[in-house]
Design an enzyme around this catalytic site. Structure first.
Site, mmCIF file in Angstrom:
data_model
loop_
_atom_site.group_PDB
_atom_site.id
_atom_site.type_symbol
_atom_site.label_atom_id
_atom_site.label_comp_id
_atom_site.label_asym_id
_atom_site.label_seq_id
_atom_site.Cartn_x
_atom_site.Cartn_y
_atom_site.Cartn_z
ATOM 1 N N GLU A 21 -19.813 -23.085 37.113
ATOM 2 C CA GLU A 21 -18.832 -24.096 37.492
ATOM 3 C C GLU A 21 -19.053 -24.566 38.927
ATOM 4 O O GLU A 21 -18.815 -25.733 39.246
ATOM 5 C CB GLU A 21 -17.426 -23.529 37.320
ATOM 6 C CG GLU A 21 -17.082 -23.246 35.860
ATOM 7 C CD GLU A 21 -15.724 -22.602 35.689
ATOM 8 O OE1 GLU A 21 -14.722 -23.350 35.617
ATOM 9 O OE2 GLU A 21 -15.665 -21.362 35.622
ATOM 10 N N ARG A 30 -2.657 -13.706 28.681
ATOM 11 C CA ARG A 30 -1.861 -14.834 28.181
ATOM 12 C C ARG A 30 -1.809 -14.806 26.658
ATOM 13 O O ARG A 30 -2.782 -14.476 25.992
ATOM 14 C CB ARG A 30 -2.443 -16.162 28.654
ATOM 15 C CG ARG A 30 -2.460 -16.325 30.157
ATOM 16 C CD ARG A 30 -3.127 -17.635 30.561
ATOM 17 N NE ARG A 30 -3.859 -17.469 31.806
ATOM 18 C CZ ARG A 30 -4.827 -18.278 32.222
ATOM 19 N NH1 ARG A 30 -5.196 -19.301 31.471
ATOM 20 N NH2 ARG A 30 -5.432 -18.059 33.362
ATOM 21 N N ARG A 48 -12.444 -26.986 43.804
ATOM 22 C CA ARG A 48 -11.881 -26.919 42.463
ATOM 23 C C ARG A 48 -10.370 -27.114 42.556
ATOM 24 O O ARG A 48 -9.687 -26.424 43.307
ATOM 25 C CB ARG A 48 -12.169 -25.569 41.814
ATOM 26 C CG ARG A 48 -11.557 -25.444 40.419
ATOM 27 C CD ARG A 48 -11.524 -24.017 39.944
ATOM 28 N NE ARG A 48 -10.927 -23.919 38.605
ATOM 29 C CZ ARG A 48 -10.178 -22.914 38.203
ATOM 30 N NH1 ARG A 48 -9.911 -21.911 39.028
ATOM 31 N NH2 ARG A 48 -9.682 -22.886 36.993
ATOM 32 N N ASN A 54 -13.211 -22.406 45.817
ATOM 33 C CA ASN A 54 -12.275 -22.201 44.699
ATOM 34 C C ASN A 54 -11.159 -21.317 45.229
ATOM 35 O O ASN A 54 -11.323 -20.104 45.360
ATOM 36 C CB ASN A 54 -13.005 -21.541 43.523
ATOM 37 C CG ASN A 54 -12.101 -21.391 42.297
ATOM 38 O OD1 ASN A 54 -10.890 -21.594 42.370
ATOM 39 N ND2 ASN A 54 -12.695 -21.014 41.182
#
Length: 401
Positions: free
Chosen positions: A389, A246, A96, A8
């Site tokens: 993940e 965010r 990923r 990743n």
């Protein structure tokens, strides 16, 4: 050969895991960071074994000029600290990749053409796809004799209907510039929904689920029969829930207003919404643990940030209940979802009329395992499911290798 290496990659770091796919056991995990700085940092951990030995972690500080050098550091860590890649030869490397656009809807063997497409899609994920591609190219240089597979964050959400993924703007503009909802965190939503079905011992195809992936980045999804039918993130990972830094959902006219009234440039507005908003912008802290601590001390900004976070989260739960018509399972996952009991309790408070009841005792009990936190009389099963993940990427990599 049964080992799969999962990579990743970010712009100045990459995480990795080595997994034995015969047992799905993690053999090693690590992080190489501060790539390009004067002093890089590398961490390599071999987990405790069945004989009872503790986790073995080694750390190094040294110059790491680029990702290729970072992979050499990783290889040195395997050679010096184990497990030996000669004893666990790689079957494949899984990567990923954040944005696959409409082009990639399943795990994909990486070719030169696939890399060109990943690069072309960088306009939709400028912070992620270029970094993902750097990791791919460095890994191919280090492991040139095994297949490399890309697993896309957006792929799981390719089952969204046009009514879900379309934005109400000029159709020609949308088509020309590929403006639509794509959704993200797909590997996590897929993994958690499948684990939830296994936990309640019911076929995935029978279940309507809401999965809440709450970390520094946060997203919600509505999943019917194992297929994503709605999700909160959109063209980019900025849309939807309030996150660590965010903003989430925002009146688009705010951007125009800030440009005209405050004289902010496009880059300044982008930095504001992606890096200086969310919990950080409202409270000064992007970590939910700090927000909760400051709230307990009476910090009004932290209290408001938490309230806005929960208000948005509860709104998405209600939206997805309406979209699904019937909800069997709600699952919390990721750093906040797995560890912040006050967030879980507040997000579902007041929903008893919809058959959702949380057990305070179960919700506050400390555990790292998958667990039920709803009460026995709850019509909807509420779970905490640790996400993985890396394992999901490994499984998808194996599916085509």
């Amino acid at each position: 050969m049964s080992a799969v290496l999962i990579v990743n990659s970010g712009s100045s770091s990459f995480k990795y895991q080595l997994i034995d796919m015969r047992t799905e056991q993690m053999l090693a995990t690590g992080l190489v960071e501060r790539i390009g700085d004067s002093s890089g940092h590398a961490v390599h951990t071999v987990p405790a074994d069945a004989a009872g030995s503790p986790d073995a972690t080694t750390e190094r500080d040294l110059p790491i000029p680029d990702h290729t050098a970072g992979f050499r550091v990783m290889l040195d860590a395997f050679a010096e600290n184990g497990p030996s890649l000669e004893q666990h030869p790689l079957l494949a490397v899984g990567h990923r990749v954040v944005h696959g656009g409409k082009r990639f809807f399943e795990p994909t063997l990486i070719t030169d053409l696939v890399k060109i497409n990943i690069e072309e899609l960088a306009g939709l994920a400028p912070l992620h796809n270029p970094a993902n591609l750097q990791g791919i190219e460095a890994a191919q240089e280090a492991f040139g004799d095994v297949p490399h597979v890309a697993v896309f964050d957006t792929a799981f959400h390719q089952t969204l209907s046009p009514a879900s993924y379309s934005y109400a703007i000029d159709a020609k503009v949308a088509q020309k510039y590929r403006v639509r909802k794509y959704g993200f965190h797909g590997t996590s939503h897929k993994f958690v929904s499948e684990q939830a079905a296994a936990f309640v011992d019911r076929p995935l195809a029978e279940l309507n689920q809401i999965v809440l992936h709450l970390g520094n980045g946060a997203s919600a999804s509505a999943i019917a029969g194992g297929r994503s039918v709605e999700t909160s993130m959109g063209l980019t990972p900025l849309e939807g829930l309030v996150m660590g830094t965010r903003s989430g959902d925002l009146d688009p006219a705010v951007l125009v207003y800030l440009h005209r009234r405050a004289g902010m440039s496009v880059d300044e507005i982008d930095a504001l919404l992606n890096r200086k908003s969310g919990l950080l912008g409202m409270s000064g802290a992007n970590d939910m643990r700090d927000v909760l601590s400051r709230s307990a001390e009476g910090d009004e900004n932290a209290i408001l940030a938490f309230d806005v976070y929960i208000h948005r989260l509860k709104g998405y739960v209600g939206n997805y209940m309406a979209q699904l018509g019937r909800v069997d399972v709600i699952a919390f996952t990721a750093g906040v979802g797995e560890n912040a009991a006050p967030v879980r309790a507040a997000a579902l408070a007041g929903l008893e009329a919809f058959g959702i009841r949380i057990s305070d005792e179960r919700n506050t009990a400390k555990s790292r395992d998958a667990r039920r936190i709803s009460s026995d009389d709850s019509d909807v099963t509420v779970l905490v499911i640790p996400t993985n993940e890396e394992l999901e990427i490994a499984r998808q990599t194996m599916s085509i290798v």
